[in-house]
Design a protein around this motif. Sequence first.
Motif, PDB file in Angstrom:
ATOM      1  N   ALA B 204       0.664  -1.968   0.337  1.00  0.00           N
ATOM      2  CA  ALA B 204      -0.237   0.143  -0.072  1.00  0.00           C
ATOM      3  C   ALA B 204       1.035   1.490   0.030  1.00  0.00           C
ATOM      4  O   ALA B 204       1.753   1.494   0.594  1.00  0.00           O
ATOM      5  CB  ALA B 204      -1.081  -0.070   1.051  1.00  0.00           C
ATOM      6  N   HIS B 205       0.302   2.091  -0.692  1.00  0.00           N
ATOM      7  CA  HIS B 205       1.091   3.971  -0.558  1.00  0.00           C
ATOM      8  C   HIS B 205       0.179   4.468   0.170  1.00  0.00           C
ATOM      9  O   HIS B 205      -1.287   4.959   0.126  1.00  0.00           O
ATOM     10  CB  HIS B 205       1.455   3.720  -2.018  1.00  0.00           C
ATOM     11  N   TYR B 206       0.676   5.467   1.643  1.00  0.00           N
ATOM     12  CA  TYR B 206       0.297   6.584   1.972  1.00  0.00           C
ATOM     13  C   TYR B 206       0.740   8.232   1.308  1.00  0.00           C
ATOM     14  O   TYR B 206       1.567   7.625   1.937  1.00  0.00           O
ATOM     15  CB  TYR B 206      -1.021   6.003   3.122  1.00  0.00           C
ATOM     16  N   SER B 207      -1.068   8.243   0.484  1.00  0.00           N
ATOM     17  CA  SER B 207       0.326   9.562   0.206  1.00  0.00           C
ATOM     18  C   SER B 207      -0.575  11.314   0.701  1.00  0.00           C
ATOM     19  O   SER B 207      -1.833  11.326   0.727  1.00  0.00           O
ATOM     20  CB  SER B 207       0.292   9.930  -1.551  1.00  0.00           C
ATOM     21  N   THR B 208       0.238  11.866   0.905  1.00  0.00           N
ATOM     22  CA  THR B 208      -0.861  13.491   2.093  1.00  0.00           C
ATOM     23  C   THR B 208      -0.400  14.472   0.826  1.00  0.00           C
ATOM     24  O   THR B 208       1.395  14.607   0.511  1.00  0.00           O
ATOM     25  CB  THR B 208      -0.344  13.586   2.900  1.00  0.00           C
ATOM     26  N   VAL B 253      -0.950  16.595  -7.837  1.00  0.00           N
ATOM     27  CA  VAL B 253      -0.424  15.905  -8.782  1.00  0.00           C
ATOM     28  C   VAL B 253       0.787  15.369  -8.934  1.00  0.00           C
ATOM     29  O   VAL B 253       1.040  14.694  -8.976  1.00  0.00           O
ATOM     30  CB  VAL B 253      -0.492  16.479 -10.334  1.00  0.00           C
ATOM     31  N   HIS B 254       1.799  16.385  -7.911  1.00  0.00           N
ATOM     32  CA  HIS B 254       3.760  15.645  -7.720  1.00  0.00           C
ATOM     33  C   HIS B 254       2.855  14.079  -7.351  1.00  0.00           C
ATOM     34  O   HIS B 254       3.958  12.991  -6.948  1.00  0.00           O
ATOM     35  CB  HIS B 254       3.865  16.819  -6.613  1.00  0.00           C
ATOM     36  N   ASN B 255       1.808  13.928  -6.010  1.00  0.00           N
ATOM     37  CA  ASN B 255       1.852  13.035  -5.233  1.00  0.00           C
ATOM     38  C   ASN B 255       1.623  11.751  -6.019  1.00  0.00           C
ATOM     39  O   ASN B 255       1.838  11.009  -6.677  1.00  0.00           O
ATOM     40  CB  ASN B 255       1.019  12.556  -4.668  1.00  0.00           C
ATOM     41  N   ALA B 256       0.824  12.152  -7.327  1.00  0.00           N
ATOM     42  CA  ALA B 256      -0.143  11.277  -8.253  1.00  0.00           C
ATOM     43  C   ALA B 256       1.311  11.092  -8.757  1.00  0.00           C
ATOM     44  O   ALA B 256       1.225   9.883  -8.998  1.00  0.00           O
ATOM     45  CB  ALA B 256      -0.970  11.965  -9.047  1.00  0.00           C
ATOM     46  N   PRO B 297      -3.260  -2.914 -10.184  1.00  0.00           N
ATOM     47  CA  PRO B 297      -3.465  -4.599 -10.698  1.00  0.00           C
ATOM     48  C   PRO B 297      -2.532  -4.971  -9.034  1.00  0.00           C
ATOM     49  O   PRO B 297      -1.585  -4.949  -8.281  1.00  0.00           O
ATOM     50  CB  PRO B 297      -2.349  -4.313 -10.916  1.00  0.00           C
ATOM     51  N   ASN B 298      -2.633  -6.141  -9.077  1.00  0.00           N
ATOM     52  CA  ASN B 298      -2.331  -7.202  -7.580  1.00  0.00           C
ATOM     53  C   ASN B 298      -2.987  -6.460  -6.321  1.00  0.00           C
ATOM     54  O   ASN B 298      -2.362  -6.892  -5.682  1.00  0.00           O
ATOM     55  CB  ASN B 298      -1.170  -7.214  -7.580  1.00  0.00           C
ATOM     56  N   GLY B 299      -4.464  -5.855  -6.246  1.00  0.00           N
ATOM     57  CA  GLY B 299      -4.945  -5.621  -5.027  1.00  0.00           C
ATOM     58  C   GLY B 299      -4.220  -4.094  -4.291  1.00  0.00           C
ATOM     59  O   GLY B 299      -3.879  -4.330  -3.525  1.00  0.00           O
ATOM     60  N   TYR B 300      -2.635  -4.061  -5.205  1.00  0.00           N
ATOM     61  CA  TYR B 300      -2.554  -3.088  -4.092  1.00  0.00           C
ATOM     62  C   TYR B 300      -3.157  -1.894  -4.285  1.00  0.00           C
ATOM     63  O   TYR B 300      -3.506  -1.600  -4.941  1.00  0.00           O
ATOM     64  CB  TYR B 300      -0.975  -2.662  -5.126  1.00  0.00           C
ATOM     65  N   ARG B 301      -3.025  -1.341  -2.755  1.00  0.00           N
ATOM     66  CA  ARG B 301      -3.756   0.105  -3.176  1.00  0.00           C
ATOM     67  C   ARG B 301      -3.011   1.114  -2.717  1.00  0.00           C
ATOM     68  O   ARG B 301      -2.294   1.440  -1.863  1.00  0.00           O
ATOM     69  CB  ARG B 301      -4.733  -0.141  -1.850  1.00  0.00           C
ATOM     70  N   VAL B 302      -3.906   2.190  -3.296  1.00  0.00           N
ATOM     71  CA  VAL B 302      -2.879   3.858  -3.175  1.00  0.00           C
ATOM     72  C   VAL B 302      -4.376   4.425  -2.601  1.00  0.00           C
ATOM     73  O   VAL B 302      -5.038   4.697  -3.024  1.00  0.00           O
ATOM     74  CB  VAL B 302      -2.521   4.072  -4.114  1.00  0.00           C
ATOM     75  N   PHE B 303      -3.746   5.559  -1.371  1.00  0.00           N
ATOM     76  CA  PHE B 303      -4.602   6.774  -0.676  1.00  0.00           C
ATOM     77  C   PHE B 303      -4.112   7.684  -0.746  1.00  0.00           C
ATOM     78  O   PHE B 303      -2.589   8.149   0.292  1.00  0.00           O
ATOM     79  CB  PHE B 303      -4.848   6.044   1.096  1.00  0.00           C
ATOM     80  N   HIS B 317       3.436  14.084   2.930  1.00  0.00           N
ATOM     81  CA  HIS B 317       5.250  12.798   3.159  1.00  0.00           C
ATOM     82  C   HIS B 317       4.361  11.433   2.058  1.00  0.00           C
ATOM     83  O   HIS B 317       2.848  11.767   1.372  1.00  0.00           O
ATOM     84  CB  HIS B 317       4.495  12.367   4.526  1.00  0.00           C
ATOM     85  N   ASP B 318       5.101  10.637   2.069  1.00  0.00           N
ATOM     86  CA  ASP B 318       4.678   9.450   1.100  1.00  0.00           C
ATOM     87  C   ASP B 318       4.757   8.569   1.724  1.00  0.00           C
ATOM     88  O   ASP B 318       6.414   8.724   2.463  1.00  0.00           O
ATOM     89  CB  ASP B 318       5.238   9.380  -0.279  1.00  0.00           C
ATOM     90  N   TYR B 319       4.417   7.748   2.625  1.00  0.00           N
ATOM     91  CA  TYR B 319       4.158   6.438   3.329  1.00  0.00           C
ATOM     92  C   TYR B 319       4.200   5.463   1.804  1.00  0.00           C
ATOM     93  O   TYR B 319       2.958   4.902   1.586  1.00  0.00           O
ATOM     94  CB  TYR B 319       3.551   6.381   3.918  1.00  0.00           C
ATOM     95  N   LEU B 320       5.288   4.414   1.901  1.00  0.00           N
ATOM     96  CA  LEU B 320       5.133   3.438   0.624  1.00  0.00           C
ATOM     97  C   LEU B 320       5.669   1.990   1.654  1.00  0.00           C
ATOM     98  O   LEU B 320       6.427   1.540   1.841  1.00  0.00           O
ATOM     99  CB  LEU B 320       6.027   3.603  -0.677  1.00  0.00           C
ATOM    100  N   MET B 321       4.540   0.928   1.886  1.00  0.00           N
ATOM    101  CA  MET B 321       4.800   0.197   1.900  1.00  0.00           C
ATOM    102  C   MET B 321       4.670  -1.211   1.666  1.00  0.00           C
ATOM    103  O   MET B 321       3.877  -1.394   1.023  1.00  0.00           O
ATOM    104  CB  MET B 321       3.212  -0.111   3.653  1.00  0.00           C
TER     105      MET B 321
END
Lengths: 351, 435
Positions: B204-208, B253-256, B297-303, B317-321
């Motif tokens: 997962a990826h949480y991006s703010t 869009v920088h996070n995108a 794809p493969n169920g990877y989630r990004v918030f 911040h970006d938390y890339l898990m």
Amino acid sequence: MRSRAPALALVLLVVAHLAPSLAGQAGSPVDAGEMAAVERIRARIEERSKPASGSPAPYTVTIPNTTVTYGMASVPAGEFQMGSAAPDAPADEKPQHTVRHDAFWMQTHEVTWDAYLMFMFVDQAGESSKPDMLVDGLSRPTAPHLEMSFGRGNSGFPAISMTQHAANKFAQWLSARTGEYYRLPTEAEWEYACRAGDTTAVPPGPLDDYAWHRGNSSTPAFADGTYHQVATKKPNAWGLHDMRGNVMEWTLDQYAPYTPEPKENPWVRATRPYPHAVRGGSWNDEPARVTCTARVASEPSWKMRDPQLPKSVWYMTDAQWLGFRLVRPAVLPNAEEMYRAWNSGVELDPY
Amino acid sequence: MTVKSKPEPTTIERRDFLKRTGAAAGALAGFPGIISGQTVTNALKVGLIGCGGRGSGAAAQALTADSQAELTAVADIDEAIVDRAATRLRGSERFGARVKIDHAFFGLDAFQHVIDSGVDVVLLATPPGFRPQHMTAAVNAGKHIFAEKPCATDSPGVRAVLAAQKLAHTKDVAVVSGFCWRYNNMVQAAMEQVHSGAIGRLVAHYSTYYTNPVKPMPPESERPAGISDIEWQVRNWYNFVWLCGDSLVEQAVHNADKIMWVMKDQPPVGAVAVGGRAVPANGGNIYDHFEVNYLFPNGYRVFLANRQATGCYNATHDYLMGTDGTLLLGGGRPRIETPDGQLKWQFEGEEYDMYQREHDVLFGSIRAGKPANTDLNLATSTLLAIMGRQAAYTGQQVTWEASMNSQVSLVPDPIDWNGRHEVPGLAIPGRTKEI
């Protein structure tokens, strides 16, 4: 808010018109409109200064129409040896020289986001419900393009990422809001207050009791270290918290080599945008740089992530360890000196 | 798209020429005659389209990147903006002598006049709603391009940019985008770690992008009498979806782009999002907060969450898990921690100036005869943000294909500088259609 002692008030009236201003040459041309604003603020300060009993004492300020408060510590007039005589001290801390100071008050902690955000955003300052023409006309920061706390926290934490110009303008705004005269400390005032009467190179007591530095400032969210809420470490002998460490602090002065002759109320007036003198070290510094004597010279790379031309005069995009606190001189200076403290005239970056 | 300009194309050639004459005479007296002509023989002529602070900054970086680049043409909506930028740029000790503005154009068709003025490179720095039109025209004319992010505000605009980039490739025209983090050595090093498997399989990826309002809309009472809808909107462009794309598209869009970078620019399956506005829009129509959930794809989630408000918690911040660790970007040097909290990797070294780097790459590639043209993320990262907005505005689940193929155009066509143009109110999820 408490006011100055009657003796001081009297001195103020005399000295303001007779004494030479803090040492230094005339700077850039005076802007008439800006000077008029300074004179209006000065009139407000004089009008609000009420006789009080006793000598200058510590007190607490609540910014009018807000819940934001800060302490003011009393710093007595006196003399000290500025710089370091230690053989291994950095060259820019030498030669040690004698400095004599008048009395002033100093904020007991660094300016917090709680206060600074009110300066950045009118809607945070409670000013729309109680309009104040004097405050409305003041110069305020533009909205930042980057997020300036970097997730390190707002409430109770020190404000960071501002330019020296922004700190000067905050001082002017706060003076207008409170009716007390504030400005950045000169480099000498800062060191004098940090030492708090101590003459040694390294003040007594374990550094960890007094300062956030690289070795003790990490948190689960910021493993590399970060700033902490102000005044969570012990104060120095004069009641000042976080003089060493937490965030570095802007001074009024241009960064320049020391000279050996004795000085009185020295103010090294800026004639160019860089470097200014920054003091105290921060959460990002090794303990050896978190001292009362260590000097840091500001530099243009502190704005590297500003892609605009001109670069913002309000934000240092790459200085997450840089803040400030203000002093209030016991004697109100004349309007021109107030103008010079609030208008460096060298806020634009070279390009 | 046809546009009608405000005035006839105007130039300040005469006045500018007079100003430059003095300087040129001085130069001739003081230097050997190498630079005797109006321009050096191997100069790269640069045109600036959009002269605000960012455009002026881009011009400064272009003139810094190449010691023989010259700024020869500029465009914006009015003379005051152009004059201010020209004065600033001329004032530079480093490159002011290479600010040789022969042509200054005003109005909505000024971009075409800059392109036609004989420049080699154009810097596109207007509000993003105009970017597809400007990119298309520049590529058609064979001009090398620096294009600020984002590159469009709607799906048809993204498709136009993709087509322009395809054409640029066949014409050997450089396109370097303003997705600056791709040019940041710190984030590059972090992405290399991720791509080489340092955090294992992505989970997962949480991006703010929680920040302050950028350019708040002034109250309607401050609107000057007689000003047209279009002019009022363009002057307050950040507050109109057709010009800015909304906060998610203009800023987050920088996070995108980082999200797409992690995925090596392979698109998601779809997105669901919420968003809204908490403070009055004053006649603008952008939201001030979004939270988008992307499914890859493969169920990877990004918030992806953003907010533009005062007095709130802020962070970018970006938390890339991943299965073997978490990458943290933002608030210091990028670092990777293992699942049990041990430091596994951290960026070491000096960060360099990513904005300057963009232009160093652009001009370096032109000089090398191999124009840089790999920034296809300019379009795809923009679309990732747009599809998030579309999901929030419509209240629907939006697929990548549906977003890519959306026929809903937000940009008026034609754009009449003096014209009426009523914008729709704030989007209402469940009612608004944008797919």
